[in-house]
Scaffold this motif. Structure first.
Motif: not given
Lengths: 481, 481, 481
Positions: B64-73, B81-86, B220-225
């Motif tokens: 979750v951290m790697i794909f959702v957390g970093f992805g959103c952050l 936004g597309f580029s950051g997440m994708v 994203g920060t919250l998922f990492l946290w």
């Protein structure tokens, strides 16, 4: 606004009637299973051995997939985000409570009662996943009452198919490629065939995405991706089988994902990436490893399966979905046939190969646990011999690999046949006149079923932002899920 | 639009070649480890003792951290936004499958095979985290081919460093402050130094956030946290060590978070909060407790470390990052040097202090488990004595606290040196002309690499919404991750 | 902009003073509990028996609920998304570290120390949930300093109430319906009564949602929904009790969700769905099963409770919240009284019924574990008899069912009384003049406390997008959480 889409009477009537039915059925039939029953606890029970601790982690992961993953993924339309996410919520919730009863009668019924534990919820979530996949075929052109009716019919048809296949044909399908994905895909195609709307083949002005809806949808993809190993391994045997299921799913998804990026770029005229590919095709590997997910297919086997499934899925979106819409009157809105049907077929075939290639040399004696129908039957001296190596091995049917393979083939055809017919019949019911179906005009539009916040103005935004050429271009890139 | 950014040939070529290589390597070298191998199961194997159940929960959280957390952050830019997440999705997926091989050869290789289990995936996700952190330094000015090349080179350099440090220098670094965070930060700085673009130092019109991208990034920060305690404790010893790692990480993050809010307000002229601080500086505590996360540093120790790391990180963003960009030609886009470099240095120092202060009085005999290199060597009578207290204690190297501290220092310098040089070399490769690097104009713009939905019009929105003064003001508050 | 809302001095002053206090208290009082203490490990300790593995999975799930679930749910205002999500982050983080100390002194204090393990963090997150629920009553009209002050006061008042009720009144309340939900609701009402702003009763132009904020808020609901079974079962007894808690919570939420959809449609003039109902009323079932969540209430009991709670909650939003605002000067912004107060009362009543109906016939001897205060006291021969059936049964108070029921009633009234008074007092403190409270004008506006990205222009957007009629219509549908 079409008056007939008001939910004021229809939705509550459906819900309240069903609630009365469910209260009656739950009251009469549903009790706790032994792991949830206080009375069954005694001085020999170790609380930490409760089945809860084996099932709940997988259940929790699948919960996230069903409600957040699917919910976000299906919110990919620009003017249909409320509907995608919220109808998913409603349909899923209803499907699960209904599946607890339907699967309960077939799989967890003894002594006149359905015995309820977290394992039933987990099974019910798989039944729910079936409904949500089928939902993908008809999203945008159906209202909540239609979706509830679909769930009402699909869940029992699925439950009876699942029971018949597992009890009579007896197959290996740990990741549910046959029972979940093929069933869901062909059921959805059957339903959408009946709900055919010729006018939508020309593209609908609102059948587009937006910057934010695309990002939201990718988030859904990511949640599905991340927890897919739990989905595929939730119902395997514990121990090394479940371990392999996790590994294969992860590897299959990985190879599928990078393949999807490559194919997306290579088939785009300007060499750019298409978000619909990233939202959907990346996931193909998870389905493709399904039928053989707990077998000794080797890591590279999972890797190759991921690439194969992804490729089939990608070309399905590109060529097969438009073809089916134009020629076969099958409007598969999210392309579920690509992501679940084609991949399901590849997965089933791979499963058959894995069964045919399975030997005691590779699996050791635990081969008769994984392929439990190949275990010697009761009374066979080989059974006693094996039971010394694997205590608790259950007697099987003494099938050979080829026999098992033939049963798998039978299950595939039976599942496709039942689901297609079931989908067609369900489509007819969904098409009845009092189902609050949106007009062609009202498709892909949240306004039909929701009170909208003031910043939502689908008509005006469309005028400002796009020419009619753009509309058509956009609408052709929208196949999803 | 710059023609040279087309991915049509480059991306597929890279992916397909690598897939062929990986299929070959997986086929020849990768097999199951004993916990995932059906053949290794016998009548003495308890399925619930499978390593899966010890490793998978942590793996799932890190997923979750790697794909959702970093992805959103990383989706914090308004038009990126597309580029950051994708790109995060693509880079992470590739990094993990590549790291399975690279770390496999160094850490999991015996009898001519890499033995694969969930523990390998977990280790590979840490290698992937390294790549994603380095990605933060160059985000916005790199394309997907460049990022894949970065992963292609960084993963093996990391794997060999990790192996050499763990096997020859032998350090304590449960949370990966040295091997993950310091390595990633200095590798990223090395790469971005080579990729220096003078024109970006004046600020780029699209180097801004939007209301929605800021919210997405906080998610994203919250998922990492939320899952950081799993990240820091995933590879510790089981039992009390892992327990402490969870506690320290949570406490460090907590104190770091409220400190970040306070510093954000006190250094803002109008006494307002800055979203970039909340997205990044809050997380500093998680890194800062890393090197000593499993030691008896006491809860207050973790609390103070969180505050120290947060403070260093905050002032790093404020003073050091702009200084490095202007004077040292190091454009650290997300300020990874603050969040991972400075905090990593504090963490490493704290780890050394904790090692120097460790006594049997505080730790009891299990001191020789945590500081395993301080355990007496094979043959030492003290070892036998200790093994009566702690069955299964492995012989160590008999190091004193001071010796261990010196090895830690050596590891810090070695890691920084290797990663900097590796980053520089990688930067040169990324800078080659056929890497589909965006032009200065095309930086921070999804349009370069994606088919965009019709509501995306970066040029027009910019004109309407902001004056050029605002642009400059905004771009100075954008350092992240 | 009102100068007095600058956080430049106030927020840092609060944080830094509290940090000094906390460092002192943590240094003097907080040590590790036995499961996290290296010294307590010896040759009889099995690392996998560490309490970490029983508590951490539930802790991780509750983490997601607190930070992501609440964070997204509270970001439902159109111009207040930063504040909703970020103040939630700040308040939660502070509440937890403060609750570790406050609950520590009352519940985990012995030998002059607070003994810290993950179980303390879990308890602290429940205290934090209390603060966040109360936050729902005053959201939009309070600044971060006020919220921190609220947490500073509410946490100790909660901790002392919890301790007194559990130690002296001794109740059954596994899901926290009384101690968490009723306490939080009436505390919040008390505080918001003092913070009454007459001008807001006419509706505020910015008290509206947007398309994206509504979707974000539903995501928050989904995260809460998905993990609520973990929330309700986290502190039950292990084994069948926890198993039932998961089942009941899931069933209660399910029936509550479909009921919410039905009621939403039936009471909307045009037969449409209202997002505020879906965001809030769906969750009512989770609270309603709370007090009896581990008892043998039967699956149908949970189903019916879900419907009852949902119905009460729905009509509360419709009639009670507006009434309280107009007549009682209680502006309950998110309608926490409906989602936590009314449902909490139903839940408490259901808990009392379940206690009165509990018999050994239904529960077997483990009745005296669940209703531990009904177990025979030390020295009673019946205790020895029971201990043969259930080894480790602890002596109780020998209460009858009726006695226990009366104690439950006492706890309900005591909790409501203490929380209301505590809320009123806290409201007075929050209302002091140096608390950086936003002006009436500045309510529901991120701009007051944040540096905003350039695309945020609340004033202009409002002018363009809505007439004043719309504003009023919207603002009446905004009660949430």
């Amino acid at each position: 606004m079409n008056v007939s889409t008001s939910l004021r009477v229809r939705l509550p009537a459906f819900v309240f009637v069903l609630e009365v039915v469910m209260i009656a059925l739950y009251a009469v039939f549903v009790t706790y299973d032994d792991n949830a029953n206080a009375k069954m606890q005694n001085n020999e029970t170790n609380p930490m051995d409760n089945s809860l601790y084996r099932d709940y982690p997988y259940f929790a992961d699948v919960q996230v997939m069903i409600f957040v993953g699917f919910g976000c993924l299906l919110a990919f339309f620009r003017f249909y985000g409320f509907s995608g996410m919220v109808f998913n919520f409603l349909t899923a919730t209803f499907s699960i409570q209904w599946a607890i009863l339907m699967q309960g009668f077939f799989q967890f019924y003894y002594n006149g009662k359905i015995h309820l534990g977290v394992i039933n919820l987990l099974n019910a979530e798989f039944a729910c996943a079936v409904v949500l996949i089928s939902f993908g075929a008809v999203i945008g052109k159906t209202g909540p009452v239609q979706l509830l009716v679909m769930a009402l019919l699909e869940v029992p048809i699925f439950a009876v198919t699942e029971w018949a296949v597992l009890k009579y044909i007896r197959i290996n399908d740990a990741g549910g490629s046959i029972l979940i994905h093929l069933f869901a895909a062909y059921f959805g195609l059957g339903a959408t065939f009946v709900l055919y709307r010729p006018s939508l083949n020309k593209g609908h002005a609102k059948e587009i995405t937006s910057y934010h809806s695309d990002i939201l949808s990718v988030m859904g993809t990511l949640f599905l991706w991340v927890f897919w190993p739990s989905f595929n391994s939730a119902l395997t045997l514990k121990g090394d089988d479940q371990h392999r299921a996790v590994l294969h799913t992860f590897i299959g998804l990985s190879s599928s994902t990078i393949t999807a990026f490559a194919l997306s770029a290579v088939f785009n005229k300007r060499g750019k990436l298409t978000m619909a590919d990233i939202q959907n095709v990346t996931l193909a590997g998870g389905v493709t490893v399904g039928a053989s997910v707990d077998m000794m297919i080797s890591p590279v086997g999972a890797y190759v399966l991921g690439i194969m499934g992804c490729t089939a899925c990608f070309f399905g979106y590109r060529y097969l979905t438009p073809f089916m819409a134009r020629r076969l009157r099958i409007q598969d809105q999210c392309g579920i046939h690509n992501l679940h049907g084609l991949t399901g077929l590849i997965s089933s075939t791979a499963g058959i190969c894995a069964i045919l290639l399975a030997t005691e040399e590779t699996y050791g004696p635990s081969m008769y646990q994984i392929f439990s129908h190949r275990a010697p039957p009761e009374g066979d001296p080989k059974l006693l011999e094996l039971q010394q190596l694997i205590p608790g091995l259950k007697p099987g049917l003494g099938r050979t690999a080829k026999e098992q393979a033939l049963y798998q083939v039978a299950a595939i055809f039976a599942t496709i046949a039942v689901s297609t017919v079931g989908g067609l019949l369900t489509g007819f019911v969904m098409n009845l006149s009092f189902m609050a179906s949106p007009s062609d005009e009202g498709c892909f539009n949240d306004e039909v079923f929701f009170d909208m916040p003031s910043d939502f103005d689908s008509a005006e935004e469309l005028k400002t932002n796009m020419s009619s050429d753009e509309k058509l271009e956009m609408s052709s890139t929208n196949s999803k899920v």
